[in-house]
Enzyme design. Structure first.
Site: not given
Ligand code: NOJ
Ligand code: CA
Length: 671
Positions: A179, A383-385, A453-454, A472, A478
């Site tokens: 990023e 969503h899986h953070e 993402h990431e 991403e 963001e």
């Molecule tokens: C990073 C992601 O790129 C973003 O889109 C997301 O909102 C946050 N993580 C939280 O999960």
């Molecule tokens: Ca990100």
């Protein structure tokens, strides 16, 4: 650019010409089908070297190949050629979804089998493929007595570039993963860069990357020579320093070098997907569906809502129903709910993860939201953070996907926020490659599409696993919202299609219409005009595209019609004009209608573009043009836009006037 209609049917069938040679030549040549690219592989006593020419000009000078293997001598020199095989493939294959429905794979292949003359007598095979749009090569280590289970300490592959090209690059081994804004500098000033790395000079554009990254470390490129033009593969190590844990038979990812006479042509290359294995998931039509989504997201990034439960909680049943209502009135298929589950309290990114992946947060009735969405023909996006806590996530992963399947959720956005995985592993080593393969397989088992993402960069595995939709792995929208280091530059979105975009689909999340969101973010802004936000739906490819703004900012806005109309799956795509960091024009034909869409984007410089509509089919089209207004300017007046309509046909020239940081989006509806 392949024109599918000019290829005779008989050539679309695979042609296999195999000749075997028993000799021991020290030099082998391989040429692309059109003759423009030539590869030479030389086996000398001191080592094995390859070089590449494009239109008779050196691109890569003699560059080393081989490995350092833990506890063994280097596997690179004193090799003899034991076999040489050549073949040609010319075939077309269908993409489940993509930039084009049909991809042509036309290449010549050279395989060289090598064996050490003495000592451990280890065996190594090199496979080179030359296409008209670049080359790929990889190593194969067959099963053998003196090389069974082993650790790779280093891959010796080098790219000795012939000139000090202009380089467009992001640094590797940094905390924000991929990023970063791209740097433009001389190749010689690169320290260590991620791939795709794009290099340009007059009459040539080159991108170095990799394809089919499976159970191996990702490759970064480190400048190693005295003249600073030789980049060496620098595999992202495990925390213990090992690059790759392996066993034979081992096939490495392809090292790829895309080559074209102009940068925009790189965008038209199918080399990366051509070097991946065909679909292994079979018929995925029940759940793999390109489309658009919106959701509870931007309001967290601009600081008006929070992921944490409580007074500012973004994920509430009521709010999600508002999104569903808007989606149902428009062509938006999914509604994402970030912060939907338990465990987001406080500074979740600063601590060991506490997420529970099958329990909704208090205040969000997931069953009610699912039912409401389904009553309106829409679906929730899960969503899986993970906050980079892999063990915590993997312990729940199976259950988490089963939970979504039970609820009828077929799409998940993943996140790996954190500077290191498990506190110690890089995001881009073999550890992550293995983990993410498990994620994609588990998602497929429970019929879920993945948007990550990431995660690890794209290397074309979407061909093999068509539920791996997008990711991403870029500095996305963001950063214009919540990042402390204030956003992206106006040229960012005219760089990334030529760099990051060459790897595959990008979940950049375009579509911000309200530029007045500074209540909690006094220094941030979206560095484009509104018309350019629309154009990004065409210039940044993704089979899942977000309409990133809040429903109330879209309500009653005539420009939303473009987001409503624009498809996310294409029959054909063509980058027509462009220069990295300056401007880009792409035209794409809808996979399910006769309509074309065109996106044109500029950096901070205003410019007039003349676009020949020679890509259109015969017949007349109604062009609806969403362009910058006369006073539009990304900094002072981003919301000034005009919608115009006129009839056009193939061969005409469309003139577009792009303002600073501006763009234009055009729907060409076949009459
Ligand atoms: C990073 C992601 O790129 C973003 O889109 C997301 O909102 C946050 N993580 C939280 O999960
Ligand atoms: Ca990100």
């Amino acid at each position: 650019m392949h024109n599918l209609f000019t290829i005779p049917l008989f050539l679309l069938l695979s042609v296999l010409l195999v000749t075997a040679q028993a000799a021991e030549p020290s030099s082998q040549q391989l040429t692309s089908p059109d003759g423009s690219i030539e590869v030479t592989v030389e086996v000398r006593d001191a080592g094995v070297y390859y070089s590449v020419q494009y239109k008779k000009q050196a691109v890569i000078q003699a560059s080393r190949l081989g490995f350092d293997i833990q506890g063994q001598p280097q596997l690179a020199a004193n090799l003899e050629v034991t076999d040489v095989q050549r073949n040609t493939t010319h075939q077309a294959w269908q993409q489940v979804w993509g930039e084009r429905a049909e991809v042509v794979d036309h290449h010549n292949q050279l395989s060289i089998s090598l064996q050490e003359r003495e000592g451990l007598q280890r065996k190594l095979e090199l496979v080179f493929r030359a296409f008209d749009d670049g080359i790929g090569f990889r190593y194969h280590l067959p099963q053998q007595p003196n090389l069974q289970e082993f650790a790779i300490e280093d891959e010796l592959t080098e790219f000795a570039l012939a000139q000090n090209y202009h380089a467009w690059w992001i640094p590797a081994y940094r905390d924000q993963r991929y990023e970063y804004q791209y740097l433009k500098s001389a190749l010689s000033s690169i320290d260590v860069a991620h791939t795709p790395l794009t290099l340009t000079d007059d009459g040539i554009a080159i991108a170095i990357h990799e394809a089919a990254l499976v159970d191996y470390a990702s490759m970064t490129l480190r400048n190693v020579s005295d003249n600073h033009k030789t980049l060496k593969a620098d595999l992202v190590p495990w925390a213990d320093g090992t690059k790759v844990y392996a066993k034979t038979p081992l096939t490495t990812p392809w090292r790829t070098i895309q080559i074209a006479s102009q940068a925009a042509e790189l965008i038209n290359s199918d080399l990366i997907v051509n070097l991946n294995e065909p679909n292994r998931l079979g018929d995925t039509s029940a759940y793999v569906k390109p489309g658009k989504y919106m959701g509870v997201w931007w309001e967290m990034h601009i600081g008006s809502k929070s992921w944490s439960p409580g007074a500012d909680q973004g994920a509430t049943t009521e709010r999600v129903k508002e999104y569903i209502d808007f989606a149902a009135e428009h062509d938006i298929d999914g509604v994402l709910v970030e912060g939907w589950n338990k465990g987001w309290e406080g500074e979740w990114w600063q601590r060991k993860p506490t997420f529970i992946f099958d329990e909704p947060v208090v205040g969000f009735d997931i069953q009610a939201a699912v039912d409401y969405a389904s009553s309106k023909g829409r679906q929730l996006v899960g969503h899986h953070e993970t906050a980079a806590g892999i063990a915590h996530y993997e312990a729940q992963m199976e259950r988490a996907f089963a939970y979504y399947q039970k609820l009828g959720i077929h799409s998940v956005k993943m996140g790996y926020v954190g500077t290191r995985l498990e506190g110690k592993e890089w995001h881009h080593g073999q550890f992550m490659v293995r983990h993410f393969a498990k994620v994609v397989a588990t998602a497929a088992k429970y019929q879920v599409m993945v948007n990550a993402h990431e995660t690890i960069k794209d290397t074309g595995l979407r061909r093999t696993y068509p539920n791996l939709m997008t990711r991403e792995c870029v500095r996305g929208m963001e950063y214009n919202g919540g990042s402390p280091d204030t956003g992206n530059l106006p040229n960012h979105t005219v760089i990334i299609p030529f760099t990051r975009g060459l790897a595959g689909p990008t979940d950049f999340t375009p579509g911000i219409f309200n530029f007045d969101y500074q209540e909690h973010r006094p220094y941030n802004r979206v560095p484009t005009t509104l018309a350019k936000q629309l154009a990004l739906y065409v210039t940044l490819y993704s089979p899942l595209q977000m309409a990133a703004d809040l429903p109330e900012n879209y309500q009653g806005h005539p420009a939303f019609q473009f987001i409503d109309d624009v498809p996310t799956d294409w029959q054909e795509s063509r980058a027509l004009q462009g220069e990295i960091g300056e401007f880009l024009v792409i035209a794409r034909k809808d996979r399910h209608s006769e309509d074309w869409y065109l996106g044109a984007t500029s950096n901070e410089t205003p410019r007039q573009l003349s676009i020949k509509l020679d890509f259109l089919d015969a017949g007349r089209y109604q062009a609806t043009i969403y362009r910058d207004g006369e006073q539009a300017h990304w900094r002072t007046n981003p919301e000034d836009y005009v919608i115009e309509s006129k009839k056009v046909k193939a061969g005409q020239v469309l003139k577009l006037d792009l303002k600073p940081g501006g763009g234009a989006a055009v729907r060409l509806h076949r009459l």
